[in-house]
Design an enzyme around this catalytic site. Structure first.
Site, PDB file in Angstrom:
ATOM      1  CB  CYS A 292      -0.822   0.226  -2.197  1.00 36.43           C
ATOM      2  SG  CYS A 292      -1.277   0.978  -0.645  1.00 36.43           S
TER       3      CYS A 292
ATOM      4  CD1 TRP B 174       6.068  -0.571   0.397  1.00 33.56           C
ATOM      5  CD2 TRP B 174       4.575  -0.056   1.986  1.00 33.56           C
ATOM      6  NE1 TRP B 174       6.666   0.300   1.277  1.00 33.56           N
ATOM      7  CE2 TRP B 174       5.777   0.635   2.265  1.00 33.56           C
ATOM      8  CE3 TRP B 174       3.500   0.115   2.846  1.00 33.56           C
ATOM      9  CZ2 TRP B 174       5.918   1.471   3.363  1.00 33.56           C
ATOM     10  CZ3 TRP B 174       3.648   0.952   3.939  1.00 33.56           C
ATOM     11  CH2 TRP B 174       4.842   1.620   4.192  1.00 33.56           C
ATOM     12  CG  HIS B 175       0.219  -1.763   3.967  1.00 35.36           C
ATOM     13  ND1 HIS B 175      -0.041  -1.181   2.749  1.00 35.36           N
ATOM     14  CD2 HIS B 175       0.101  -0.765   4.881  1.00 35.36           C
ATOM     15  CE1 HIS B 175      -0.306   0.107   2.919  1.00 35.36           C
ATOM     16  NE2 HIS B 175      -0.227   0.379   4.198  1.00 35.36           N
ATOM     17  N   GLY B 176       2.639  -5.814   3.727  1.00 37.90           N
ATOM     18  CA  GLY B 176       3.072  -7.084   4.307  1.00 37.90           C
ATOM     19  C   GLY B 176       2.972  -8.219   3.305  1.00 37.90           C
TER      20      GLY B 176
END
Lengths: 396, 494
Positions: free
Chosen positions: B332, B335-337
């Site tokens: 997760c 996924w953000h960067g």
């Protein structure tokens, strides 16, 4: 076809004009978001005049070979020419000021009694950080400045040229009492204090410190503008007098022109550069003090053509004065020198002004114009981030 | 194109909204697809082809999964689809990150280094790829019917309200809306209301708080004091919520204007009482996606490998939960960067989720509810430092300062905390809680209970007031957007 059109119009009518169910919000929303497009066509509201002092983006021409580049260019153009833009900007600034007594922009700080100060404009221009003494000089930086100035002084001295380095104090240095209450100093000594002390201990070179004279002069009259980042004509005169007094030690014949040779006049309401940055020139204005010579000025401006002038960051002008007692001089300066020019130009047979923020060294001009005095002037907050450099020849 | 720009608000939205009302369903779908592609191409240029390719191939993968005659073929088609989608994400978003981290290892063992140029990142790729994956897995699980009409699949993946930042919708919820949706005056008004509130959250609150957060995060950590660092963290905590939830509000509102009902993305996450509760309220469309398509399959896969109820004296359930949860949260974060800070942020939340299931479970339950809120808010805020800091060194410096170990002289918080910031902080807190909505409900109840003679007048006054308040937010937001384009110089030459 006609039936389809009718049913579409009926659908739109029901969606927008059913006020019982939608409170009229869709209609009002559409009217508001369509307004700029409508104004673009019919021009029923004229833009509020705001001078941004930059060239606004031009309307791009669609090039089928680069169709996607058009979007970004058009967005830049639209952002600059959006029909209500200047009015919205003005309202935003006005509301922020009226409600919070605060500035809508980081680059202007509203001080006590509505005095305006420069905030964070760019890394080179941050009077607030400078005032707070947030970033003192490191020893390496002090040494860099010493070497830089000594190299200039020594190179010039070998050629019989006198060198002066002077710093125009920040407005907040001369008028700290008008700084906002929340802006407090983190340390007591500024970068200018540090530099002057360091040079006193480690060099024979001195900085012409204008602060004592300006602090003394402010007791009688305002020496800086209230709505502008610069000093006024009186401040310019004080700085001019200090420069001439300094030169008087070496060229005994010269004295600053007496103050009574000038007439003080109060001009009508004028707004300074900080009012424009804030986009509130009609709210922040002042009556300014101007000095006008009682006798006609002798100095004349000559056409100047130097290759350096082709650089958009450098402006060169040459002033000559037949009655000037001092030999040819070169002054490399920033915007603070403008208020000194009318005084300085009268005292030199010739003076070349080079407006150069990066405080470059102009050997060609020195040789071509047979310069005997070089004056480097820069504003105090430039000490925060500007580190001028010398040509290789000087560094040897 | 971003919603909170003058071009979107005054150039793109007016004609698209009005014209869409003129079309009937299928024609409106075609129109919205074309508008969406234009919207994406405006900001991303030729990368719109990546979006189109994703829509086309995922449509074909959906058909292939559905048409597979045996479970094996269906699975093969799903695996191919997942490889394509994750490959797309890996290529555009993570290739440089993986290469930068693998190259030192390859250098150490004498292998040739990976040379990866800078790929342009198609905006929203994480969102539209996850939407596509959800659709394909649902088709595979038969929890969603396959979409045979490419127009619908393409509109689902490229639809401009959701393509850049979600919510990560499920096609199973939108399929019927593609053909049977109805834009009513009430829904249109609700959509506009939601859009304006979202715009206000973003342009007025988040952007103002961002300025202060940026200023404080720009101070070298050696200059930080406890007060300053807390002010920076509070500003950023509110900013990130208002920014993202504002964008989601705008997306959901735009959907409603065109007759769509998207899934909710936020439910007052800062009112949570634990980190588990936080993740059921924050970025709901992502957290439910991760739960359904990552955590549960992982936990199930682990559970199948554990014989009996216990292994090495530990419950089988724990063997499934902890690794699956931790890995889900780490991914997760990723996924953000593509940065280790995000991975750590995910791991940090994963660690607290595991602690809450085990060591913190009982003490947290016994805690006085306000302290439960305080605990959750503290953990989340400290986590945002990882998210915002430029590197781990800055994050560590911030934490040190927050807990009184900073010896900085960056100044007093009063320098930043002026009347304006205080006002926007208060509004931010109001927007992050249901207080305003509750006050509205109270008003309506009061009106309903009022004397019959007054009721109609009060109701009308309330409606007029709320409409005017919304229009005022719209005008104020436009002022803020215009201000962002104002870039005056002191001297003309520069």
């Amino acid at each position: 076809m006609l039936r389809a059109t009718n049913s579409s119009i009926r659908r739109v009518w029901q969606l927008l004009f059913n006020f019982k169910k939608n409170d009229g919000l869709p209609l009002l929303f559409l009217l508001l978001i369509f307004l700029p497009l409508a104004n673009q066509v019919f021009q029923f509201v004229q833009p509020y005049p705001l001078d941004e002092k930059r060239r606004l983006a031009e309307k791009p021409v669609f090039d089928s070979r680069h169709p996607f580049a058009y979007a970004q260019s058009y967005e830049d153009y639209y952002n600059d020419h959006f029909t209500f833009r200047t009015r919205l900007v003005y309202w935003n600034s006005l509301l922020t000021y009226k409600v919070f007594r605060a500035s809508a922009r980081d680059n202007v700080v509203i001080g006590k009694k509505d005095w305006l100060f420069l905030g964070n404009v760019n890394p080179y221009t941050d009077e607030i950080d400078y005032y707070r003494n947030l970033r003192p000089f490191t020893m390496d930086e002090l040494q860099y400045w010493r070497v830089l100035l000594e190299q200039r002084r020594n190179w010039l001295k070998r050629r019989g040229i006198h060198y002066i380095f002077t710093i125009a104090p920040n407005k907040s240095t001369i008028y700290p009492e008008f700084m906002p209450k929340a802006v407090v100093k983190i340390a007591s000594r500024s970068r200018q204090d540090q530099l002057i002390d360091y040079l006193k201990k480690n060099s024979t070179l001195t900085v012409l410190d204008l602060r004592p004279a300006l602090l003394a002069a402010k007791k009688d009259k305002l020496v800086y503008h209230k709505t502008d980042s610069h000093w006024n004509d009186l401040g310019g005169y004080v700085a001019y007098s200090e420069i001439i007094k300094n030169l008087g030690r070496y060229y005994g014949v010269v004295q600053p022109r007496p103050f009574d040779r000038y007439q003080i006049t109060k001009t009508g309401p004028v707004s300074g550069d900080l009012s424009s940055l804030l986009s509130l020139p009609d709210i922040f204005w002042e009556n300014q003090w101007q000095l006008e010579s009682k006798t006609p000025l002798q100095a004349r401006v000559l056409p100047a053509d130097y290759p350096e002038q082709r650089n958009r960051f450098v402006t060169i002008s040459v002033h000559t004065c037949a009655s000037g007692a001092l030999p040819a001089a070169l002054m490399v300066h920033d915007s603070f020198a403008h208020q000194m020019k009318q005084f300085l130009s009268e005292d030199f047979s010739k003076i070349v002004y080079v407006w150069d923020w990066s405080l470059g060294f102009y050997e060609k001009i020195i040789k071509k114009e047979n310069i005997k005095i070089v004056i480097d002037e820069m504003v105090e907050y430039s000490l925060l981030a500007r580190f001028p450099s010398n040509p290789r020849k000087l560094r040897r | 194109m971003i919603f909170s720009t003058l071009v979107f608000l005054f150039l793109f939205l007016p004609p698209v909204l009005l014209a869409s009302f003129l079309f009937k369903k299928e024609a409106q779908n075609v129109f919205l697809l074309l508008a969406s592609l234009f919207f994406y191409a405006w900001g991303e240029g030729a990368l719109v082809l990546v979006l189109l390719a994703s829509a086309l191939l995922n449509h074909l993968f959906g058909l292939a999964i559905h048409a597979g005659r045996s479970p094996g073929r269906r699975k093969t088609a799903l695996v191919a689809a997942l490889v394509f989608n994750l490959g797309l994400l890996a290529t555009f978003k993570y290739a440089a990150f993986f290469a930068a981290n693998l190259n030192p290892l390859l250098r150490a063992i004498g292998c040739p280094l990976l040379k990866i140029g800078r790929w342009p990142l198609p905006l929203g790729i994480s969102f539209f790829t996850f939407m596509a994956i959800a659709y394909l897995v649902e088709v595979y699980n038969r929890s969603s019917p396959v979409e045979k009409n490419f127009l619908h699949t393409a509109l689902f993946i490229t639809f401009f309200p959701t393509v850049l930042a979600g919510p990560i919708n499920r096609y199973s919820k939108l399929k019927r809306q593609m053909t049977e949706r109805q834009t009513t005056p009430e829904l249109l008004a609700a959509g506009i209301r939601r859009f304006i509130i979202g715009l206000g959250k973003k342009a007025l609150l988040a952007d103002t708080l961002a300025k202060s957060a940026d200023q404080i995060f720009a101070i070298p950590v050696s200059g930080l004091t406890a007060g300053l660092s807390w002010l920076g963290v509070v500003c950023y905590t509110l900013q990130i919520y208002l920014d993202f939830s504002g964008y989601s509000d705008m997306a959901i509102g735009l959907g409603q204007m065109f007759g769509f009902q998207f899934m909710e993305n936020f439910n007052y996450p800062y009112l949570s009482r634990s980190i588990k509760d936080f993740w059921s309220r924050w970025h709901i469309s992502l957290s439910t996606w991760l739960r359904d398509f990552l955590f549960l399959p992982l936990a199930y896969a682990i559970s199948r490998r554990i014989p009996g109820d216990r292994l090495l004296g530990i419950k089988a359930e724990s063997w499934c939960y902890y690794p699956a949860m931790f890995l889900t949260m780490v991914l997760c974060g990723l996924w953000h960067g593509p940065a280790w800070a995000f991975v750590l942020w995910g791991g940090y939340h994963g660690a607290f989720l595991m602690l809450e299931r085990h060591a913190l479970a009982r003490p947290l339950k016994r805690l006085w509810p306000p302290l439960q809120h305080a605990y959750s808010l503290l953990v989340v805020s400290c986590g945002w430092v990882l998210f915002r800091a430029a590197d781990l060194g800055q994050a560590a410096g911030f934490w040190r300062a927050m807990f009184g170990f900073g010896r900085g002289r960056g100044g007093n918080p009063a320098f930043y905390l002026d009347k304006k910031l205080l006002f926007f902080l208060a509004l931010g807190v109001l927007a992050a809680t249901p207080l305003a909505a509750r006050a509205g409900c109270r008003c309506q109840k009061f009106i309903a209970a009022a004397d019959a003679a007054w009721r109609a007048w009060l109701a009308a006054a309330f409606r007029v007031f709320s409409t005017l308040a919304l229009l005022a937010i719209l005008v104020a937001s436009s002022m803020a957007l215009a201000m962002a384009t104002f870039n005056p110089f002191i001297y003309f030459r520069f």
